[in-house]
Design an enzyme around this catalytic site. Sequence first.
Site, PDB file in Angstrom:
ATOM      1  N   HIS A 157      63.367 -19.929 -46.131  1.00  0.00           N
ATOM      2  CA  HIS A 157      64.800 -19.730 -46.316  1.00  0.00           C
ATOM      3  C   HIS A 157      65.617 -20.190 -45.120  1.00  0.00           C
ATOM      4  O   HIS A 157      66.769 -20.594 -45.278  1.00  0.00           O
ATOM      5  CB  HIS A 157      65.100 -18.254 -46.606  1.00  0.00           C
ATOM      6  CG  HIS A 157      64.764 -17.863 -48.002  1.00  0.00           C
ATOM      7  ND1 HIS A 157      63.499 -17.477 -48.370  1.00  0.00           N
ATOM      8  CD2 HIS A 157      65.519 -17.811 -49.121  1.00  0.00           C
ATOM      9  CE1 HIS A 157      63.500 -17.207 -49.662  1.00  0.00           C
ATOM     10  NE2 HIS A 157      64.699 -17.405 -50.145  1.00  0.00           N
ATOM     11  N   GLY A 158      65.063 -20.097 -43.944  1.00  0.00           N
ATOM     12  CA  GLY A 158      65.854 -20.523 -42.803  1.00  0.00           C
ATOM     13  C   GLY A 158      65.097 -20.376 -41.514  1.00  0.00           C
ATOM     14  O   GLY A 158      64.108 -19.635 -41.434  1.00  0.00           O
TER      15      GLY A 158
END
Lengths: 469, 314
Positions: free
Chosen positions: A325-326
């Site tokens: 996701h990041g």
Amino acid sequence: MLFNSLEYLIFLPVVFIIYWLLKNSYKKQNILLLISSYIFYGWWDYRFLSLIIFSSFLDYFVGQKIEDAIGDKNKKHWLLVSLFSNLGLLGVFKYYNFFADSFASTMSNIGWEVNDLTLNIILPVGISFYTFQTLSYSIDIYRNQIKASRDIVGFFTFVSLFPQLVAGPIERASNLIPQIERKRNLNITLIKTGIFQIFIGLFRKVAIADNLGIYVDSVYSNYEIHNSSTLLVATIFYAFQIYFDFSGYSDIAIGSAKLFGFKFNRNFNFPYFSRTLTEFWRRWHMSLSFWLRDYLYISLGGNRKGIIITYRNLLLTMLIGGLWHGSSWNFVIWGGIHGLFLSLEKYTFSALNIKTFNAFGYIYTFVVVLVAWIFFRAPDFHSASTIITEIFSFDYGPLFIGNINAFVNAVLLLLIGFLIDLKIFRSDVSLEEYGTRFSSVKLSIIVSIIILMLCLFYSTAENFIYFQF
Amino acid sequence: MNSEIIKKLLKIVVLTLLISYGLDKLVFFGLNKISDKVMTGQAIGKLNHFLSLKDNTDFLVFGNSRANRHIDVELFSDNGFNMGIDGVGIAYNSTLINTLNEEKKQLILVHIDTKNFIDANYDGSDIRGLKTKYQRDDKITDALNESGELSQLQRVFYSMNYNGNAIGILKNYFKPSYDYKTHNGYDPLIVNSDQETMRDLVLSKDNQNDECVDNPKINPLALRYLKSIKTFTEKSPNKTFLFVTSPMYNDTCSTDNKKLGEIMQDLGLTYWDFTNLYKDNKDNSYWKDKTHMSKTGAEAFSIFLLDKYKSNKI
């Protein structure tokens, strides 16, 4: 180009009309889709089209090489080319600065100062999505589950098809390539379900999620000064903001694809109506969770190598899922919390010999998901831990309202969104098929009401939350 | 796609366009009827209240939330109105000032937020706060058209003019927030004992002003709206205009104030900058947060401002 923009409102019908004018040749339709998809993506930043084109070329040729290779060793060799190249691109653009920064901090903590190693890199929109899509293509060929594509335009269209290019759903080659490489048809069912889903998606994103976001942003930007009640309400709002934002995006994507004769897999199935975390992950961002299950969890051994290895695999899969996701430790912690509770659930089910929890499970699942969301939303570990500490200090004083109009709108829209979800959840038809329940007149009335609601309640957010991933 | 499908698709599209257009007009005109009777609430009611009395008052205050919370109009006049609105900028205020009767003798106090003028990102979108009067007030309609801030869709779907405000209108229609006939627009911020700790925490946070530069650039759009007010002052010899910036808790950047002061001087406008009036006063009871004074601070400031106004005889 954003789904909730005036540009898309023009782009979609124009491409739709030209597309069906070319109905006698699916190959010409594919060329149109490819050009349209590149325009759609290039609207954001045309320079990063080169990355998509590179990734498409790579996997097109590697896919054929894997299929043509004789012997498992040679096949594996070409699969590794695909894995290293795709993950290498992702690593450079998405994770280089994160690891460089983490390395420098670690060195600094042990007393060794390191020069700033970070680079000025822009994260190309959608890179995590199309990289996973192309990776699964190569792996599926290696596993003999699909044939390599020999239609270069078709394959490039598969990688870049505009409804799903920037934020999914992550479509499997086994589902999408056969649809691309044959004639598509449009029927009234696809039209009705497509139109209904596009407008429901717009309502979820533009009306519900963006209005909830106003309150969430105002609280999270000054989290130090707010009490438990305010932080709790803001976190609950965020849980629904991210759900309506991302599921709204998926709805528009799936609905748009239907208008071109494509059937995408569903990406959300009312995840907050889950009694276990395991069930939550079967309903939340399904295209990613199934991807992680099929290409990571199972590749690690799944549950075939004993109980300890199963828990390890679960935890590892969710940690990597979090990192997907990041590039922030907060996402890793978010994944870790999910991995930990999934393991605990597995243990509990096995120890008590049960398959799910009772109605209490709805609350348990929502609370775990809620706490994890704090790490997802907060800018760093310090702020996330401060917020959690404050919420669990039970200092439930007066609630901060902020802009009263915005707050009331958010609550009202959340209620409407929840009731719509409940209605569809309790029906025997999925959201993807719900449009078939309406006659043309009824559908027009429903869409008109949604348009009116959008006019009265739209809120302007810059982007969809999942664009940053 | 065969002709049967085309027919059905066209039917859905045409019906949707017709129904949505009709529904939009029905809701728009219904909300017009209701909103015209609403006189409370910041977004719609206060604007209606202002438009109904603007040419019958002898003192008006324009500005954002700081104007609204800091200037007690009653000290200046029994017949005054504070038209300060949360979140608005010079575009909104300039447009409203231009709706005033040029002949009427009035004292007009325009609260200026310095940051508004040096903010490179200021785009005048605050003028959208007047969108409920689009196509219903000529001067506001012209200003909105000229600003380009309205979406093209707004020219088709009128109910977009009530975006975000519909619930507030209905609430204030059925249950007004206050008795507007006795309300002069001034809304002081009262800090109760429960809020003092939070206020002190907010005030103690470090000021991070990374954007302070030696020679700040004035936003050309903000300047254009300021010049529009200047043009109006020239057409209204009976009105007295006073431009004021009220105090802030601890403004660490003075170059923007200096720059704006020079521009005001060049335009020949009377401008008093009180940003640092209470900078050395460490009495937190004057403040709600770093940019907003409490009722205690606002009343002290209003008295100070009145004394200065009287002694300067503008």
